[in-house]
Write a protein that holds these residues in place. Structure first.
Motif, PDB file in Angstrom:
ATOM      1  N   LEU A 114      33.958  43.343  48.263  1.00  0.00           N
ATOM      2  CA  LEU A 114      33.007  42.227  48.379  1.00  0.00           C
ATOM      3  C   LEU A 114      33.439  41.048  47.504  1.00  0.00           C
ATOM      4  CD1 LEU A 114      29.616  44.162  48.370  1.00  0.00           C
ATOM      5  CD2 LEU A 114      30.638  42.916  50.299  1.00  0.00           C
ATOM      6  N   SER A 115      34.174  41.350  46.437  1.00  0.00           N
ATOM      7  CA  SER A 115      34.591  40.258  45.556  1.00  0.00           C
ATOM      8  C   SER A 115      35.659  39.379  46.207  1.00  0.00           C
ATOM      9  CB  SER A 115      35.074  40.793  44.211  1.00  0.00           C
ATOM     10  OG  SER A 115      36.366  41.375  44.306  1.00  0.00           O
ATOM     11  N   LEU A 116      36.233  39.845  47.331  1.00  0.00           N
ATOM     12  CA  LEU A 116      37.147  38.967  48.073  1.00  0.00           C
ATOM     13  C   LEU A 116      36.438  37.672  48.456  1.00  0.00           C
ATOM     14  CD1 LEU A 116      38.782  41.590  50.462  1.00  0.00           C
ATOM     15  CD2 LEU A 116      40.022  40.191  48.794  1.00  0.00           C
ATOM     16  N   PHE A 117      35.146  37.801  48.693  1.00  0.00           N
ATOM     17  CA  PHE A 117      34.386  36.634  49.165  1.00  0.00           C
ATOM     18  C   PHE A 117      33.472  36.057  48.090  1.00  0.00           C
ATOM     19  CE2 PHE A 117      35.516  39.181  52.835  1.00  0.00           C
ATOM     20  CZ  PHE A 117      36.176  38.242  53.608  1.00  0.00           C
ATOM     21  N   ALA A 118      33.663  36.474  46.867  1.00  0.00           N
ATOM     22  CA  ALA A 118      32.853  35.903  45.782  1.00  0.00           C
ATOM     23  C   ALA A 118      33.317  34.466  45.565  1.00  0.00           C
ATOM     24  CB  ALA A 118      33.025  36.719  44.515  1.00  0.00           C
ATOM     25  N   PRO A 119      32.391  33.526  45.612  1.00  0.00           N
ATOM     26  CA  PRO A 119      32.804  32.135  45.451  1.00  0.00           C
ATOM     27  C   PRO A 119      33.256  31.851  44.019  1.00  0.00           C
ATOM     28  CG  PRO A 119      30.415  32.299  45.660  1.00  0.00           C
ATOM     29  CD  PRO A 119      30.958  33.681  45.833  1.00  0.00           C
ATOM     30  N   GLY A 120      34.191  30.955  43.885  1.00  0.00           N
ATOM     31  CA  GLY A 120      34.610  30.507  42.553  1.00  0.00           C
ATOM     32  C   GLY A 120      33.924  29.184  42.242  1.00  0.00           C
ATOM     33  N   SER A 176      29.904  44.500  39.633  1.00  0.00           N
ATOM     34  CA  SER A 176      29.474  44.142  38.283  1.00  0.00           C
ATOM     35  C   SER A 176      29.878  42.698  37.996  1.00  0.00           C
ATOM     36  CB  SER A 176      30.134  45.074  37.283  1.00  0.00           C
ATOM     37  OG  SER A 176      31.529  44.877  37.328  1.00  0.00           O
ATOM     38  N   GLU A 177      29.791  42.314  36.756  1.00  0.00           N
ATOM     39  CA  GLU A 177      30.203  40.925  36.431  1.00  0.00           C
ATOM     40  C   GLU A 177      31.714  40.760  36.596  1.00  0.00           C
ATOM     41  OE1 GLU A 177      30.698  43.060  32.609  1.00  0.00           O
ATOM     42  OE2 GLU A 177      29.273  43.097  34.267  1.00  0.00           O
ATOM     43  N   ALA A 178      32.423  41.895  36.625  1.00  0.00           N
ATOM     44  CA  ALA A 178      33.871  41.822  36.839  1.00  0.00           C
ATOM     45  C   ALA A 178      34.134  41.645  38.321  1.00  0.00           C
ATOM     46  CB  ALA A 178      34.542  43.089  36.320  1.00  0.00           C
ATOM     47  N   ILE A 179      34.257  40.397  38.774  1.00  0.00           N
ATOM     48  CA  ILE A 179      34.532  40.160  40.191  1.00  0.00           C
ATOM     49  C   ILE A 179      35.904  39.524  40.381  1.00  0.00           C
ATOM     50  CG2 ILE A 179      32.145  40.022  41.002  1.00  0.00           C
ATOM     51  CD1 ILE A 179      32.454  36.947  40.801  1.00  0.00           C
ATOM     52  N   GLY A 180      36.661  39.430  39.315  1.00  0.00           N
ATOM     53  CA  GLY A 180      38.019  38.925  39.466  1.00  0.00           C
ATOM     54  C   GLY A 180      38.084  37.423  39.634  1.00  0.00           C
ATOM     55  N   ARG A 181      37.298  36.925  40.573  1.00  0.00           N
ATOM     56  CA  ARG A 181      37.338  35.496  40.902  1.00  0.00           C
ATOM     57  C   ARG A 181      36.960  34.634  39.714  1.00  0.00           C
ATOM     58  NH1 ARG A 181      40.561  36.090  44.984  1.00  0.00           N
ATOM     59  NH2 ARG A 181      39.623  36.620  46.982  1.00  0.00           N
ATOM     60  N   ASN A 182      36.221  35.215  38.784  1.00  0.00           N
ATOM     61  CA  ASN A 182      35.793  34.457  37.599  1.00  0.00           C
ATOM     62  C   ASN A 182      36.693  34.750  36.386  1.00  0.00           C
ATOM     63  OD1 ASN A 182      35.087  37.079  37.310  1.00  0.00           O
ATOM     64  ND2 ASN A 182      32.910  36.733  36.893  1.00  0.00           N
ATOM     65  N   GLY A 183      37.817  35.410  36.639  1.00  0.00           N
ATOM     66  CA  GLY A 183      38.706  35.726  35.517  1.00  0.00           C
ATOM     67  C   GLY A 183      38.305  36.990  34.786  1.00  0.00           C
ATOM     68  N   CYS A 184      37.173  37.558  35.196  1.00  0.00           N
ATOM     69  CA  CYS A 184      36.677  38.777  34.557  1.00  0.00           C
ATOM     70  C   CYS A 184      37.115  39.971  35.418  1.00  0.00           C
ATOM     71  CB  CYS A 184      35.159  38.670  34.476  1.00  0.00           C
ATOM     72  SG  CYS A 184      34.398  39.959  33.529  1.00  0.00           S
ATOM     73  N   HIS A 185      37.883  40.880  34.832  1.00  0.00           N
ATOM     74  CA  HIS A 185      38.505  41.945  35.624  1.00  0.00           C
ATOM     75  C   HIS A 185      38.097  43.340  35.156  1.00  0.00           C
ATOM     76  CE1 HIS A 185      41.146  39.361  38.013  1.00  0.00           C
ATOM     77  NE2 HIS A 185      41.168  38.586  36.956  1.00  0.00           N
TER      78      HIS A 185
END
Lengths: 107, 284
Positions: B187-193, B240-249
């Protein structure tokens, strides 16, 4: 299961055997063959054929072409045409030219 | 292609024509694309010599090579904007990478279903998001899409073929477990930045990411359910808050980042060899 792979390099050319892949079915065989036998070579088309479907006869069991002298099959003498055959060559060329001009007459 | 929801933006043919706002949005978009491809390829290569058969090994290595090539296409566009390869890959700190967490997750040892589910979820998303870039206002980006899509077709056929076979018999449990495990990350593929609104308003992408997400869900849910694999409710599976798109992994990322940058640092930051004179490689 082994699938023999045949690659055709360009439209109209023969499919030439180029190797094989192990795959449980035709669809995966095609997927694997693309990577192994077409990724780095020219390819227009690939065939995959189950190895078991290929019939074979080899030189151990067959005398391909027979065993007696059939040297006459090789038209070797025609390579020895020299100036002394000028007359025959001319006659032959004339005949060919006439044939080309009037093909119907020779049917 | 599809009906654009934005009025057509003026095409931008060269980096020099970008306004600051366009440039920032374009960079955010390119980093998402490039980082996804690079990290996924990095993970795929872990299967080298371990895939179930030689053929499966070669096929996945081929897909990994393609994805590295695609990452190269997008990183090259960032180079044209002034970045160096070292800044883009070897010296970029882990928190500055914006890939989806789907691509960074480690594989459970020997779990071929994981790699197949992962690539199925990813490649389906990839098709949708590339289609939304075919008419990008940034022409150097739009120009590269078709070539990538042609290779992506093989990826989807490969992974769908496997998926069908793994969901017959005992493999289905493994597939189901992988879907449960990976779906929240997918789902994080589509998390907006942070630049989402600009990316869409400026016509860099012609389909809003929310719509892409919807069409991706339509596809993957119906396909997986048709294979008798249930898919978690997206609302319950929110990452979780780790969605990658926000730099949080996820914690797996630091390890992986360390693994692929270690040699570079051990060698004291060499100039990487460029195989292409001029550096503006456009694929094979």
């Amino acid at each position: 299961m082994i699938w023999e792979v045949f690659r055709q390099e360009e439209p109209g050319a023969y499919h030439t055997h180029c190797g094989n892949v192990h795959a449980p079915d035709r669809e995966l065989a095609l997927a694997f063959a693309q990577v192994q036998h077409a990724r780095r070579m020219n390819a227009n088309s690939l065939w995959v054929v189950p190895r078991a479907e290929i019939g074979e006869v080899d030189a151990e069991t067959a005398a391909f072409g027979g065993t007696t002298d059939k040297a006459y099959r090789w038209a070797m003498t025609y390579t020895d045409v020299d100036a002394s055959f000028a007359e025959e060559v001319e006659a032959s060329e004339r005949e060919q030219a006439e044939t080309a001009d009037a093909p119907e007459a020779h049917r | 292609m599809s009906e654009s929801t934005q009025s057509a933006a003026d095409p931008i043919a060269t980096p020099g024509e970008l306004t600051d706002r366009e440039r920032a949005a374009l960079e955010a978009l390119l980093f998402r694309l490039a980082d996804d491809e690079f990290v996924l390829a990095e993970r795929y290569t872990e299967w080298q010599i371990y895939a179930p058969t030689l053929e499966a090994d070669l096929a996945l290595a081929n897909v990994a090579q393609d994805e590295f090539g695609h990452a190269r296409l997008w990183y090259d566009l960032l180079c044209e904007l002034g970045y160096s390869e070292a800044e883009l890959v070897w010296e970029r700190p882990p928190e500055a990478w914006h890939h989806s967490t789907l691509v960074e997750r480690p594989f459970p040892e020997g779990d071929w279903a994981d790699v197949i589910v992962r690539s199925y979820l990813y490649d389906t998303a990839e098709r949708i998001r590339l289609a939304a870039l075919e008419d990008s206002a940034y022409l150097p980006l739009a120009d590269r899409i078709r070539k990538v899509q042609q290779e992506e077709r093989y990826h989807r056929e490969h992974t769908e073929t496997w998926l069908e076979r793994l969901t017959v018999g005992e493999g289905r449990d493994r597939v189901a477990a992988a879907v449960d495990r990976l779906f929240p990350h997918a789902l994080s593929l589509f998390a907006p930045g942070p630049r989402r609104a600009d990316i869409e308003a400026l016509g860099l992408r012609t389909e809003p990411i929310a719509e892409q997400r919807r069409s991706w869900l339509d596809t993957v849910v119906s396909v997986l359910e048709s294979l008798d694999v249930s898919v978690p409710e997206p609302a319950d599976a929110s990452p979780s808050e780790a969605i990658g798109r926000n730099g949080c992994h996820t914690d797996a990322w630091d390890e992986l980042h360390d693994a692929f940058t270690r040699t570079y640092h051990e060698l004291g930051g060499p100039d990487p060899v460029s195989l292409r004179a001029g550096g503006g490689g456009r694929g094979r």
